[in-house]
Write a protein that holds these residues in place. Structure first.
Motif, PDB file in Angstrom:
ATOM      1  N   PHE A   1      45.337  24.199 -77.519  1.00 15.02           N
ATOM      2  CA  PHE A   1      46.045  25.069 -78.027  1.00 15.02           C
ATOM      3  C   PHE A   1      45.407  26.598 -78.121  1.00 15.02           C
ATOM      4  CE2 PHE A   1      44.162  26.135 -81.853  1.00 15.02           C
ATOM      5  CZ  PHE A   1      43.375  24.900 -82.217  1.00 15.02           C
ATOM      6  N   ASN A   2      46.106  27.695 -78.373  1.00  9.21           N
ATOM      7  CA  ASN A   2      45.649  28.786 -78.310  1.00  9.21           C
ATOM      8  C   ASN A   2      45.640  29.247 -79.847  1.00  9.21           C
ATOM      9  OD1 ASN A   2      45.373  29.333 -75.697  1.00  9.21           O
ATOM     10  ND2 ASN A   2      47.210  30.165 -75.313  1.00  9.21           N
ATOM     11  N   GLY A   3      44.546  30.160 -80.274  1.00  8.03           N
ATOM     12  CA  GLY A   3      44.506  30.618 -81.726  1.00  8.03           C
ATOM     13  C   GLY A   3      44.267  31.865 -81.632  1.00  8.03           C
ATOM     14  N   TYR A   4      44.124  32.531 -82.750  1.00 10.95           N
ATOM     15  CA  TYR A   4      43.723  33.952 -82.669  1.00 10.95           C
ATOM     16  C   TYR A   4      43.129  34.632 -84.160  1.00 10.95           C
ATOM     17  CZ  TYR A   4      47.771  34.644 -85.712  1.00 10.95           C
ATOM     18  OH  TYR A   4      48.783  34.448 -86.568  1.00 10.95           O
ATOM     19  N   GLY A   5      42.385  35.440 -84.141  1.00 13.09           N
ATOM     20  CA  GLY A   5      41.777  35.905 -85.426  1.00 13.09           C
ATOM     21  C   GLY A   5      41.243  37.207 -85.107  1.00 13.09           C
ATOM     22  N   SER A   6      40.540  37.889 -86.242  1.00 12.70           N
ATOM     23  CA  SER A   6      39.748  38.960 -85.994  1.00 12.70           C
ATOM     24  C   SER A   6      38.435  38.462 -85.427  1.00 12.70           C
ATOM     25  CB  SER A   6      39.516  39.887 -87.296  1.00 12.70           C
ATOM     26  OG  SER A   6      38.656  39.093 -88.140  1.00 12.70           O
TER      27      SER A   6
ATOM     28  N   GLU B   1      44.256  50.344 -83.162  1.00 17.46           N
ATOM     29  CA  GLU B   1      43.789  49.432 -84.260  1.00 17.46           C
ATOM     30  C   GLU B   1      43.078  48.381 -83.664  1.00 17.46           C
ATOM     31  OE1 GLU B   1      45.107  49.496 -87.507  1.00 17.46           O
ATOM     32  OE2 GLU B   1      45.831  51.340 -86.871  1.00 17.46           O
ATOM     33  N   LYS B   2      42.273  47.757 -84.723  1.00 20.36           N
ATOM     34  CA  LYS B   2      41.493  46.703 -84.347  1.00 20.36           C
ATOM     35  C   LYS B   2      42.324  45.645 -83.534  1.00 20.36           C
ATOM     36  CE  LYS B   2      37.870  46.292 -87.123  1.00 20.36           C
ATOM     37  NZ  LYS B   2      37.039  45.474 -88.329  1.00 20.36           N
ATOM     38  N   SER B   3      41.517  45.048 -82.441  1.00 24.92           N
ATOM     39  CA  SER B   3      42.231  43.985 -81.557  1.00 24.92           C
ATOM     40  C   SER B   3      42.209  42.588 -82.323  1.00 24.92           C
ATOM     41  CB  SER B   3      41.406  43.798 -80.309  1.00 24.92           C
ATOM     42  OG  SER B   3      41.507  45.027 -79.594  1.00 24.92           O
ATOM     43  N   ILE B   4      43.184  41.915 -81.953  1.00 22.78           N
ATOM     44  CA  ILE B   4      43.021  40.604 -82.408  1.00 22.78           C
ATOM     45  C   ILE B   4      42.567  39.726 -81.043  1.00 22.78           C
ATOM     46  CG2 ILE B   4      44.644  38.341 -82.925  1.00 22.78           C
ATOM     47  CD1 ILE B   4      46.765  40.643 -83.814  1.00 22.78           C
ATOM     48  N   VAL B   5      41.515  38.761 -81.303  1.00 23.62           N
ATOM     49  CA  VAL B   5      40.931  38.294 -80.577  1.00 23.62           C
ATOM     50  C   VAL B   5      41.899  36.643 -80.281  1.00 23.62           C
ATOM     51  CG1 VAL B   5      39.070  36.642 -79.965  1.00 23.62           C
ATOM     52  CG2 VAL B   5      38.765  39.073 -81.032  1.00 23.62           C
ATOM     53  N   ILE B   6      42.308  36.503 -79.020  1.00 21.24           N
ATOM     54  CA  ILE B   6      42.985  35.294 -78.531  1.00 21.24           C
ATOM     55  C   ILE B   6      41.973  34.371 -77.857  1.00 21.24           C
ATOM     56  CG2 ILE B   6      44.841  34.161 -77.384  1.00 21.24           C
ATOM     57  CD1 ILE B   6      45.509  36.502 -79.245  1.00 21.24           C
ATOM     58  N   PHE B   7      41.876  32.989 -78.658  1.00 15.77           N
ATOM     59  CA  PHE B   7      40.924  32.053 -77.817  1.00 15.77           C
ATOM     60  C   PHE B   7      41.658  30.802 -77.753  1.00 15.77           C
ATOM     61  CE2 PHE B   7      40.774  31.309 -82.512  1.00 15.77           C
ATOM     62  CZ  PHE B   7      40.939  30.071 -82.796  1.00 15.77           C
ATOM     63  N   ARG B   8      41.164  29.813 -76.780  1.00 16.26           N
ATOM     64  CA  ARG B   8      41.559  28.505 -76.372  1.00 16.26           C
ATOM     65  C   ARG B   8      40.657  27.258 -76.937  1.00 16.26           C
ATOM     66  NH1 ARG B   8      41.165  28.096 -70.090  1.00 16.26           N
ATOM     67  NH2 ARG B   8      39.445  29.365 -70.032  1.00 16.26           N
ATOM     68  N   GLN B   9      41.325  26.585 -77.682  1.00 13.68           N
ATOM     69  CA  GLN B   9      40.563  25.380 -78.180  1.00 13.68           C
ATOM     70  C   GLN B   9      40.054  24.513 -76.873  1.00 13.68           C
ATOM     71  OE1 GLN B   9      39.851  24.889 -81.774  1.00 13.68           O
ATOM     72  NE2 GLN B   9      38.468  22.946 -81.108  1.00 13.68           N
ATOM     73  N   MET B  10      39.000  23.995 -76.681  1.00 11.02           N
ATOM     74  CA  MET B  10      38.784  23.170 -75.541  1.00 11.02           C
ATOM     75  C   MET B  10      38.445  21.864 -75.862  1.00 11.02           C
ATOM     76  SD  MET B  10      39.234  25.108 -73.074  1.00 11.02           S
ATOM     77  CE  MET B  10      38.774  24.096 -71.725  1.00 11.02           C
ATOM     78  N   GLU B  11      39.130  20.858 -75.271  1.00 11.05           N
ATOM     79  CA  GLU B  11      38.727  19.426 -75.771  1.00 11.05           C
ATOM     80  C   GLU B  11      38.233  18.456 -74.650  1.00 11.05           C
ATOM     81  OE1 GLU B  11      41.893  17.651 -77.929  1.00 11.05           O
ATOM     82  OE2 GLU B  11      41.827  19.085 -79.393  1.00 11.05           O
ATOM     83  N   ARG B  12      37.417  17.509 -74.814  1.00 10.67           N
ATOM     84  CA  ARG B  12      37.293  16.642 -73.711  1.00 10.67           C
ATOM     85  C   ARG B  12      38.297  15.789 -73.284  1.00 10.67           C
ATOM     86  NH1 ARG B  12      31.805  14.362 -72.154  1.00 10.67           N
ATOM     87  NH2 ARG B  12      30.949  15.217 -73.562  1.00 10.67           N
TER      88      ARG B  12
ATOM     89  N   SER C   1      41.303  36.297 -74.465  1.00 11.87           N
ATOM     90  CA  SER C   1      42.231  37.634 -74.199  1.00 11.87           C
ATOM     91  C   SER C   1      42.082  38.446 -75.388  1.00 11.87           C
ATOM     92  CB  SER C   1      43.241  37.564 -73.692  1.00 11.87           C
ATOM     93  OG  SER C   1      44.310  36.811 -74.684  1.00 11.87           O
ATOM     94  N   TYR C   2      42.562  39.546 -75.591  1.00 12.27           N
ATOM     95  CA  TYR C   2      42.538  40.253 -76.669  1.00 12.27           C
ATOM     96  C   TYR C   2      44.021  40.864 -76.812  1.00 12.27           C
ATOM     97  CZ  TYR C   2      37.639  40.457 -76.681  1.00 12.27           C
ATOM     98  OH  TYR C   2      36.357  39.906 -76.448  1.00 12.27           O
ATOM     99  N   ALA C   3      44.683  41.322 -78.054  1.00 11.58           N
ATOM    100  CA  ALA C   3      45.861  41.633 -78.438  1.00 11.58           C
ATOM    101  C   ALA C   3      45.724  42.662 -79.509  1.00 11.58           C
ATOM    102  CB  ALA C   3      46.776  40.618 -78.694  1.00 11.58           C
ATOM    103  N   THR C   4      46.919  43.657 -79.318  1.00 10.10           N
ATOM    104  CA  THR C   4      47.218  44.582 -80.314  1.00 10.10           C
ATOM    105  C   THR C   4      48.537  44.516 -80.564  1.00 10.10           C
ATOM    106  OG1 THR C   4      47.463  46.334 -78.882  1.00 10.10           O
ATOM    107  CG2 THR C   4      45.259  46.029 -79.868  1.00 10.10           C
ATOM    108  N   HIS C   5      49.230  44.967 -81.798  1.00  8.81           N
ATOM    109  CA  HIS C   5      50.613  45.299 -81.857  1.00  8.81           C
ATOM    110  C   HIS C   5      50.924  46.339 -80.927  1.00  8.81           C
ATOM    111  CE1 HIS C   5      54.483  46.078 -83.837  1.00  8.81           C
ATOM    112  NE2 HIS C   5      54.190  44.837 -84.152  1.00  8.81           N
TER     113      HIS C   5
END
Length: 95
Positions: free
Chosen positions: A53-58, A30-41, A20-24
Motif C-alpha cells: 500500500f501507499n502511505g504519506y506523512g511529513s 508549502e512543505k511537501s508531503i512524503v509519499i511512500f510505499r510499504q514493501m512486503e516479502r 514521491s512528494y506531493a503538495t496541495h
C-alpha cells in the motif's frame, strides 16, 4: 530524505521506500508531503517483494517512526529485495 531511500520501522521492522512528494494544488511553497510505499516479502523464490500500500506523512513524522536503512545511491548495491529483507531480519543495517 530522497526518492528511492529505503527506511525500516524502528518497532516492527517493516520496510518502506520513498516514492514521491506531493503538495496541495497550487501551494508549492508549502512543505511537501512524503509519499511512500510499504514493501512486503512475497516469497523467497519469486519476485521478492510486493508494494502492499501507499502511505504519506511529513518528513518529521516518517523519521520519528522509521530509520534510514539504505540511501538511494546504495540501493544499486543489492541484487534484489530478498537481500534487503534478509538484512533486516538478521538485524543488520547498511549505515
Amino acid at each position: 530524505m530522497r526518492l528511492g531511500d529505503i527506511y525500516v520501522n524502528k518497532k516492527d521492522k517493516s520496510i518502506i521506500q520513498i516514492d514521491s512528494y506531493a503538495t496541495h494544488m497550487g501551494e508549492f511553497t508549502e512543505k511537501s508531503i512524503v509519499i511512500f510505499r510499504q514493501m512486503e516479502r512475497h516469497n523467497a523464490y519469486e519476485i521478492g517483494s510486493v508494494p502492499s500500500f501507499n502511505g504519506y506523512g511529513s518528513q518529521e513524522e516518517i523519521e520519528s517512526e522509521y530509520e534510514l536503512l539504505i540511501p538511494q545511491e546504495k540501493v544499486k548495491n543489492y541484487s534484489d529485495w530478498n537481500e534487503i529483507f534478509d538484512m533486516v531480519e538478521a538485524g543488520s543495517s547498511c549505515l
